[in-house]
Design a protein around this motif. Structure first.
Motif, PDB file in Angstrom:
ATOM      1  N   THR A  46       0.812  -1.209   0.000  1.00  0.00           N
ATOM      2  CA  THR A  46       0.000   0.000   0.000  1.00  0.00           C
ATOM      3  C   THR A  46       0.850   1.266   0.000  1.00  0.00           C
ATOM      4  O   THR A  46       2.032   1.234   0.304  1.00  0.00           O
ATOM      5  CB  THR A  46      -0.916   0.059   1.248  1.00  0.00           C
ATOM      6  N   ALA A  49      -2.777   6.475   0.647  1.00  0.00           N
ATOM      7  CA  ALA A  49      -4.167   6.541   0.183  1.00  0.00           C
ATOM      8  C   ALA A  49      -4.812   5.152   0.125  1.00  0.00           C
ATOM      9  O   ALA A  49      -5.952   4.974   0.550  1.00  0.00           O
ATOM     10  CB  ALA A  49      -4.231   7.211  -1.188  1.00  0.00           C
ATOM     11  N   PHE A  50      -4.072   4.174  -0.387  1.00  0.00           N
ATOM     12  CA  PHE A  50      -4.606   2.821  -0.482  1.00  0.00           C
ATOM     13  C   PHE A  50      -4.794   2.228   0.916  1.00  0.00           C
ATOM     14  O   PHE A  50      -5.787   1.563   1.185  1.00  0.00           O
ATOM     15  CB  PHE A  50      -3.691   1.952  -1.346  1.00  0.00           C
ATOM     16  N   ALA A  52      -5.544   3.858   3.588  1.00  0.00           N
ATOM     17  CA  ALA A  52      -6.755   4.471   4.138  1.00  0.00           C
ATOM     18  C   ALA A  52      -8.008   3.823   3.558  1.00  0.00           C
ATOM     19  O   ALA A  52      -8.971   3.559   4.291  1.00  0.00           O
ATOM     20  CB  ALA A  52      -6.751   5.977   3.864  1.00  0.00           C
ATOM     21  N   ASP A  53      -7.998   3.544   2.263  1.00  0.00           N
ATOM     22  CA  ASP A  53      -9.145   2.879   1.631  1.00  0.00           C
ATOM     23  C   ASP A  53      -9.350   1.481   2.205  1.00  0.00           C
ATOM     24  O   ASP A  53     -10.478   1.064   2.476  1.00  0.00           O
ATOM     25  CB  ASP A  53      -8.955   2.799   0.113  1.00  0.00           C
ATOM     26  N   LEU A  54      -8.251   0.742   2.370  1.00  0.00           N
ATOM     27  CA  LEU A  54      -8.361  -0.607   2.921  1.00  0.00           C
ATOM     28  C   LEU A  54      -8.824  -0.569   4.377  1.00  0.00           C
ATOM     29  O   LEU A  54      -9.648  -1.385   4.802  1.00  0.00           O
ATOM     30  CB  LEU A  54      -7.038  -1.355   2.785  1.00  0.00           C
ATOM     31  N   ALA A  56     -10.746   1.636   5.726  1.00  0.00           N
ATOM     32  CA  ALA A  56     -12.179   1.941   5.693  1.00  0.00           C
ATOM     33  C   ALA A  56     -13.008   0.705   5.346  1.00  0.00           C
ATOM     34  O   ALA A  56     -14.168   0.604   5.740  1.00  0.00           O
ATOM     35  CB  ALA A  56     -12.453   3.060   4.694  1.00  0.00           C
ATOM     36  N   ALA A  57     -12.394  -0.242   4.633  1.00  0.00           N
ATOM     37  CA  ALA A  57     -13.079  -1.488   4.262  1.00  0.00           C
ATOM     38  C   ALA A  57     -12.893  -2.575   5.317  1.00  0.00           C
ATOM     39  O   ALA A  57     -13.306  -3.717   5.102  1.00  0.00           O
ATOM     40  CB  ALA A  57     -12.565  -1.972   2.906  1.00  0.00           C
ATOM     41  N   TRP A  77      -1.298  -4.151   3.915  1.00  0.00           N
ATOM     42  CA  TRP A  77      -2.578  -4.239   4.611  1.00  0.00           C
ATOM     43  C   TRP A  77      -3.332  -5.471   4.131  1.00  0.00           C
ATOM     44  O   TRP A  77      -3.211  -5.867   2.973  1.00  0.00           O
ATOM     45  CB  TRP A  77      -3.411  -2.990   4.349  1.00  0.00           C
ATOM     46  N   LEU A  93      -8.105  -4.829  -6.398  1.00  0.00           N
ATOM     47  CA  LEU A  93      -7.204  -4.435  -5.312  1.00  0.00           C
ATOM     48  C   LEU A  93      -5.770  -4.870  -5.609  1.00  0.00           C
ATOM     49  O   LEU A  93      -4.822  -4.131  -5.329  1.00  0.00           O
ATOM     50  CB  LEU A  93      -7.694  -5.025  -3.987  1.00  0.00           C
ATOM     51  N   ARG A  96      -4.150  -2.476  -8.006  1.00  0.00           N
ATOM     52  CA  ARG A  96      -3.730  -1.246  -7.328  1.00  0.00           C
ATOM     53  C   ARG A  96      -2.445  -1.485  -6.541  1.00  0.00           C
ATOM     54  O   ARG A  96      -1.526  -0.660  -6.584  1.00  0.00           O
ATOM     55  CB  ARG A  96      -4.865  -0.775  -6.417  1.00  0.00           C
TER      56      ARG A  96
END
Length: 116
Positions: A46, A49-50, A52-54, A56-57, A77, A93, A96
C-alpha cells in the motif's frame, strides 16, 4: 492458504507466482512483489491513500514484533473480507497494489548535471 487457493482468488487478475518469504509467501506478478501471505492472511502493498481505503473497508495492517517488543508496520494491509469471496474485487485491489509496488521500485529519474 495454498498456491492453488491464491491462483483461484486472483484468476481475474492474472498469473500470480509465489515465493517462500519470512515464514509465509511473497506474491509476485511480472516479477514484482505486490503482496504477502502470512498465517493464512493475504496482505497487499500500500501507499497512504490505499492504506486508508483498505482501513475503511475493515482491513488491518501487517505488523510484526521486534526482539525489543516494538511493533513494526511495513506498508502491507490485509485483503478485506469481501474480497476473499469476490475475485473481481480481489483483482482490482491486486492491480492497485501492483501499481504501488512498481512505483516504489521504479528507478529514480536521471539527474541533470549542473556542470556544463
Amino acid at each position: 492458504m495454498g498456491e492453488a487457493d491464491i491462483a483461484d482468488l486472483f484468476a481475474s487478475f492474472g498469473p500470480v507466482r509465489t515465493r517462500r518469504l519470512f515464514g509465509g509467501l511473497g506474491l509476485y506478478a511480472d516479477g514484482v512483489m505486490f503482496g504477502l501471505v502470512i498465517d493464512a492472511r493475504i496482505y497487499l502493498k500500500t501507499d497512504a491513500a490505499f492504506a486508508a481505503d483498505l482501513a475503511a473497508a475493515g482491513a488491518e495492517p501487517f505488523t510484526y514484533s521486534r526482539k525489543d517488543g516494538r511493533q513494526v508496520s511495513v506498508g502491507y494491509w490485509s485483503l478485506p473480507e469481501p474480497a476473499l469471496d469476490d475475485g473481481e474485487l480481489a483483482a482490482a485491489l491486486a492491480h492497485r497494489a501492483l501499481a504501488i509496488a512498481r512505483a516504489a521500485g521504479a528507478p529514480a529519474a536521471p539527474r541533470r548535471s549542473s556542470r556544463r
